[in-house]
Design a protein around this motif. Structure first.
Motif, PDB file in Angstrom:
ATOM      1  N   GLY A  43      14.020  28.933 -47.420  1.00  0.00           N
ATOM      2  CA  GLY A  43      14.652  30.003 -48.181  1.00  0.00           C
ATOM      3  C   GLY A  43      14.886  31.245 -47.357  1.00  0.00           C
ATOM      4  O   GLY A  43      14.776  31.238 -46.135  1.00  0.00           O
ATOM      5  N   ALA A  44      15.183  32.323 -48.047  1.00  0.00           N
ATOM      6  CA  ALA A  44      15.477  33.590 -47.363  1.00  0.00           C
ATOM      7  C   ALA A  44      14.291  33.977 -46.492  1.00  0.00           C
ATOM      8  O   ALA A  44      13.144  33.618 -46.780  1.00  0.00           O
ATOM      9  N   ASP A  45      14.572  34.715 -45.436  1.00  0.00           N
ATOM     10  CA  ASP A  45      13.519  35.165 -44.522  1.00  0.00           C
ATOM     11  C   ASP A  45      12.843  36.392 -45.137  1.00  0.00           C
ATOM     12  O   ASP A  45      13.394  37.483 -45.133  1.00  0.00           O
ATOM     13  N   ALA A  58      31.758  16.900 -39.355  1.00  0.00           N
ATOM     14  CA  ALA A  58      31.070  17.975 -38.606  1.00  0.00           C
ATOM     15  C   ALA A  58      29.662  18.102 -39.173  1.00  0.00           C
ATOM     16  O   ALA A  58      29.490  18.109 -40.393  1.00  0.00           O
ATOM     17  N   ILE A  59      28.690  18.177 -38.270  1.00  0.00           N
ATOM     18  CA  ILE A  59      27.301  18.313 -38.727  1.00  0.00           C
ATOM     19  C   ILE A  59      26.779  19.679 -38.304  1.00  0.00           C
ATOM     20  O   ILE A  59      26.726  19.996 -37.107  1.00  0.00           O
ATOM     21  N   ILE A  60      26.436  20.496 -39.283  1.00  0.00           N
ATOM     22  CA  ILE A  60      25.874  21.832 -39.021  1.00  0.00           C
ATOM     23  C   ILE A  60      24.379  21.757 -39.301  1.00  0.00           C
ATOM     24  O   ILE A  60      23.968  21.442 -40.418  1.00  0.00           O
ATOM     25  N   ARG A  61      23.571  21.997 -38.264  1.00  0.00           N
ATOM     26  CA  ARG A  61      22.118  21.851 -38.417  1.00  0.00           C
ATOM     27  C   ARG A  61      21.452  23.218 -38.302  1.00  0.00           C
ATOM     28  O   ARG A  61      21.624  23.919 -37.318  1.00  0.00           O
ATOM     29  N   ILE A  62      20.678  23.587 -39.329  1.00  0.00           N
ATOM     30  CA  ILE A  62      19.920  24.843 -39.290  1.00  0.00           C
ATOM     31  C   ILE A  62      18.711  24.612 -38.394  1.00  0.00           C
ATOM     32  O   ILE A  62      17.979  23.638 -38.558  1.00  0.00           O
ATOM     33  N   GLU A  63      18.530  25.505 -37.425  1.00  0.00           N
ATOM     34  CA  GLU A  63      17.442  25.338 -36.462  1.00  0.00           C
ATOM     35  C   GLU A  63      16.739  26.673 -36.294  1.00  0.00           C
ATOM     36  O   GLU A  63      17.122  27.513 -35.486  1.00  0.00           O
ATOM     37  N   ASN A  64      15.732  26.924 -37.134  1.00  0.00           N
ATOM     38  CA  ASN A  64      15.037  28.221 -37.083  1.00  0.00           C
ATOM     39  C   ASN A  64      13.565  28.018 -37.403  1.00  0.00           C
ATOM     40  O   ASN A  64      13.110  28.389 -38.492  1.00  0.00           O
ATOM     41  N   PRO A  65      12.785  27.464 -36.448  1.00  0.00           N
ATOM     42  CA  PRO A  65      11.367  27.211 -36.705  1.00  0.00           C
ATOM     43  C   PRO A  65      10.634  28.499 -37.081  1.00  0.00           C
ATOM     44  O   PRO A  65      11.103  29.588 -36.720  1.00  0.00           O
ATOM     45  N   PRO A  66       9.521  28.473 -37.841  1.00  0.00           N
ATOM     46  CA  PRO A  66       8.835  27.238 -38.235  1.00  0.00           C
ATOM     47  C   PRO A  66       9.337  26.652 -39.557  1.00  0.00           C
ATOM     48  O   PRO A  66       9.098  25.501 -39.834  1.00  0.00           O
ATOM     49  N   VAL A  67      10.043  27.450 -40.372  1.00  0.00           N
ATOM     50  CA  VAL A  67      10.343  26.914 -41.717  1.00  0.00           C
ATOM     51  C   VAL A  67      11.835  26.968 -42.043  1.00  0.00           C
ATOM     52  O   VAL A  67      12.230  26.828 -43.191  1.00  0.00           O
ATOM     53  N   ASN A  68      12.655  27.187 -40.993  1.00  0.00           N
ATOM     54  CA  ASN A  68      14.112  27.270 -41.213  1.00  0.00           C
ATOM     55  C   ASN A  68      14.475  28.355 -42.220  1.00  0.00           C
ATOM     56  O   ASN A  68      15.324  28.168 -43.095  1.00  0.00           O
ATOM     57  N   GLY A  69      13.801  29.517 -42.064  1.00  0.00           N
ATOM     58  CA  GLY A  69      14.133  30.668 -42.918  1.00  0.00           C
ATOM     59  C   GLY A  69      15.577  31.065 -42.691  1.00  0.00           C
ATOM     60  O   GLY A  69      16.093  30.980 -41.571  1.00  0.00           O
ATOM     61  N   LEU A  70      16.244  31.513 -43.763  1.00  0.00           N
ATOM     62  CA  LEU A  70      17.683  31.810 -43.685  1.00  0.00           C
ATOM     63  C   LEU A  70      17.897  33.246 -43.241  1.00  0.00           C
ATOM     64  O   LEU A  70      18.451  34.070 -43.966  1.00  0.00           O
ATOM     65  N   GLY A  71      17.407  33.519 -42.033  1.00  0.00           N
ATOM     66  CA  GLY A  71      17.557  34.872 -41.499  1.00  0.00           C
ATOM     67  C   GLY A  71      19.001  35.174 -41.155  1.00  0.00           C
ATOM     68  O   GLY A  71      19.886  34.319 -41.273  1.00  0.00           O
ATOM     69  N   HIS A  72      19.229  36.389 -40.703  1.00  0.00           N
ATOM     70  CA  HIS A  72      20.578  36.878 -40.447  1.00  0.00           C
ATOM     71  C   HIS A  72      21.322  35.974 -39.468  1.00  0.00           C
ATOM     72  O   HIS A  72      22.457  35.542 -39.727  1.00  0.00           O
TER      73      HIS A  72
END
Ligand code: T1G
Length: 688
Positions: free
Chosen positions: A60-62, A12-26
């Motif tokens: 990192g964290a948002d 299973a591939i889990i891809r973080i997709e949160n432009p612009p910097v893939n911040g680890l928001g909620h």
């Protein structure tokens, strides 16, 4: 945006997709937990790959969520990492590009890590006045050893995956690859899918922490009151002495304590202020910069040489123009010597020195600027000289070339007026040494075209500067405020203080160097020349008796072995001087005043609030676009302690009413505060 879930056979591939910097928001945190649960519950899935976007695993964290309910909302980053750590199937982090802060902590919670060689992994939380808050102070020492972890966490600087793979005994990276990291990680995941027990970083032993403890004293001296690095060091030490969960709880407590403190608020302010400074509200967002592929620099002196180096370092060809061969040769020699010094320190490869020098074309003829897209004048700070140079440039430069002046105080509009292209004229005020100092004041003339302004800002960023827009006035933003800061310091001497007392207080506040040590470093003769020119132009202007008396003794500072302080030959150590003591005593005898001492707090208030008051005028006049731009100028160009956020942020921290009340105490009744400061103080409001 959050995460994407895909299957590659049994992986299973889990891809973080949160432009612009893939911040680890909620939303991202919820997505990872949701997808991880889905993978763990699926009988078809034997292993999991957790990855980001090309170039960004996660920054990192948002930070924008800090202090909001979202930041504490379930699942927190700590919960996500715990879920990865405890997963019943192997989780492989596939890292490409930036892997910072909570992003690295996420990867440390996985069972394995595969990274591309050029990826940058780091825990920069101290740069925000924090410590890693999701296990980084406990897992990183286990993965790379306490000494390397301590250096990375207290300094906040990333290292490449390639460098980290070279750390002896490291367990951070299981594979370092080039090319498609997801494919490599997926293949690796198939290899290890059945391996048990699952390796967890938290189960690894930590080496001895004596080397870490030895870092404390030098780190304390360097920190000058900045708390986060020392707090981080203490947690890394704890990784070698306390049980994991106990140390993790202490990390969490420390993180929350720093998060609620003024230093982290100031550093988060600085982070966003530097990014806000890039935005020019009244210029349409779609305004494109003009191409800059070749630059000319007029003047090969200290400033011209340093300016040229910025462009050579960025691989941009430079024509450097002087009026005489001797000055040109001297300038080229300075540039080569600066590079050679870096080679000698092992900071620059010899072939890079030659490659950069090959981009530099010396010239004695203005005609040679004809194919440059940007021409930067860095000649003597005299309006007559500059107008003469710009007249020649106007004739020699190609249509559409941008003509920039490095003037530090003069009227850019007056310079532009001698050309037939005022729209192409802009100020680009570099700070000495120009190849080192980060600040660039981009001075917008009345007729400067939008795309010229945007070009100057983007070129500044391209050569690694922190660029801030300033309007036209004497001294622009920084030097205009510096004049008030210096006046406040001289007022303290006239009121009885000593140079050492003033410097010691402001250095205790966090400045790297007080005004008098700074004067001795820069050369007191420079400000003396400016004063003498002002006295000649305005005979009734107030005299700076004490500074003039110092310079009349030839005490120009380190360059003459004596200034506000005495210096032993070859030493930069500032020694309080009996000669200066005598000079001050004579001053007080002449004026019937007394020497006296001052509380450090009052000294700091007098100097820093002088900056705030002038900053308020600059803001009110529209010379600075926003208060945070003034902070950026002082943080990047004048050594204002970053953990205080800059003069205007510091005024908000102290309270504008308190700033005004203090200033009124320091001045006589005739003094008028900045109207904006009065308005804000009356409303107990902050600078925007
Ligand atoms: N959170 C929110 N926004 C961020 C962000 C972040 N972490 N990082 C960048 N941005 C925004 C930035 O404001 C800008 O917005 C845009 O993204 C592009 O940024 C628990 C608590 C990653 C090297 O400190 O160092 O994890 O201006 O212009 O030059 O232990 O951004 O476009 O509207 O800087 O390519 C730790 C901070 C967080 C990394 C990319 N992480 N960021 O540089 O782009 S604390 C950091 C950077 C943490 C855990 C703790 C850089 C970058 P806008 P940019 P860039």
């Amino acid at each position: 945006m959050s995460t994407e879930y895909a299957l590659d056979g049994p992986v299973a591939i889990i891809r973080i997709e949160n432009p612009p910097v893939n911040g680890l928001g909620h939303a991202v945190r919820e997505g990872i937990v949701r997808d991880l649960r889905r993978a763990l519950e699926s009988a078809d899935v034997e292993a999991v790959v957790l990855t980001g976007r090309p170039g960004f695993f996660s920054a990192g964290a948002d930070i924008t969520e800090f202090g909001t309910p979202k930041s504490a909302a379930e699942p927190t980053l700590v919960d996500v990492i715990a879920a990865l750590d405890a997963a019943g199937k192997p989780v492989v982090a596939a890292i490409d590009g930036t892997c910072f802060g909570g992003g690295l902590e996420l990867a440390l919670g996985a069972h394995y890590r595969v990274a591309t060689a050029a990826s940058k992994l780091g825990l920069p939380e101290v740069t925000l006045g924090l410590v890693p808050g999701a296990g980084g102070t406990q897992r990183l020492p286990r993965a790379v050893g306490p000494a390397v972890a301590a250096e990375m966490i207290t300094g906040g600087k990333p290292r490449t995956a390639k460098a980290l793979a070279g750390v002896e005994g490291q367990r951070l990276l299981d594979r370092v690859v080039d090319g498609d990291v997801v494919a490599a990680a997926t293949a690796f995941a198939r290899e290890i899918a059945a391996v048990r027990p699952l390796p967890r970083v938290r189960d690894l032993a930590v080496g001895g922490v004596d080397e870490v403890s030895a870092m404390r004293e030098p780190l304390r001296r360097r920190s000058r009151g900045f708390e986060a690095p020392l707090a981080a060091l203490k947690l890394v030490e704890l990784s070698g002495t306390a049980p994991f969960d106990e140390a993790l709880a202490e990390e969490r407590r420390t993180f929350l304590e720093l998060m609620g403190g003024t230093q982290s608020a100031a550093l988060r302010h600085a982070f966003f202020a530097e990014r806000a400074a890039r935005k020019i509200p009244d210029v349409p967002r779609e305004t494109q910069p003009r191409p800059v592929e070749k630059v000319s620099v007029i003047g090969a002196g200290t400033m011209g040489g340093g300016i040229a180096m910025n462009f050579l370092n960025a691989g941009i060809p430079v024509v450097i123009v002087e009026t005489g061969q001797e000055a040109l040769d001297r300038g080229l020699g300075i540039i080569r010597r600066n590079y050679q010094a870096q080679v000698d320190k092992g900071k620059l490869a010899a072939e890079v020195l030659e490659r950069r020098m090959a981009l530099l074309t010396p010239s004695l003829d203005y005609a040679d600027v004809s194919d440059s897209d940007l021409v930067i004048e860095a000649v003597f700070e005299d309006m007559g000289v500059k107008r003469e140079v710009f007249t020649k440039l106007d004739a020699a430069a190609k249509p559409g070339a941008i003509l920039a002046s490095n003037t530090s105080t003069l009227d850019v509009d007056a310079i532009a007026a001698v050309t037939g292209r005022p729209g192409d004229v802009v100020g680009m005020h570099f700070f000495s040494p120009a190849n080192v100092m980060k600040l660039l004041e981009v001075v917008r003339g009345a007729e400067t075209a939008d795309d010229v302004l945007v070009t100057a800002m983007s070129v500044g960023q391209r050569v690694g500067k922190t660029a801030v827009v300033s309007g036209v006035c004497d001294g622009f933003i920084g030097n205009r405020m510096l004049a008030e800061y210096r006046d406040a310091a001289m007022a303290l001497l006239r009121a009885g203080a000593s140079p050492a007392e003033v410097d010691s207080a402001i250095e205790g506040f966090g400045f790297a160097m007080g005004p008098f040590r700074m004067g001795d470093l820069a050369g007191n003769d420079i400000s003396w020349a400016i004063r003498k020119r002002r006295y000649a132009e305005h005979p009734d202007s107030p005299r700076d008796e004490i500074s003039d008396a110092l310079c009349e003794l030839g005490r120009f500072g380190q360059k003459t072995g004596a200034g506000w302080y005495d210096y032993k030959s070859g030493s930069r150590e500032a020694i309080p001087s009996p000669v200066v003591d005598e000079l001050l005593t004579s001053y007080h005898e002449k004026h019937g005043t007394q020497r006296r001492t001052f509380e450090a707090e009052e000294i700091v208030q007098r100097l820093v609030f002088a900056l705030v008051d002038e900053g308020a005028r600059i803001l009110d006049e529209g010379i600075a676009l926003r208060a945070s731009d003034i902070d950026v100028v002082y943080l990047a160009g004048y050594g204002f302690p970053r953990h205080r956020g800059g003069p205007m942020h510091y005024a908000n921290t102290v309270g504008t009413a308190n700033v005004l009340a203090a200033l009124r105490k320091f001045h006589d009744d005739g003094w008028e505060p900045a109207p904006l400061l009065v308005r804000l103080a009356d409303e107990s409001a902050n600078f925007g």
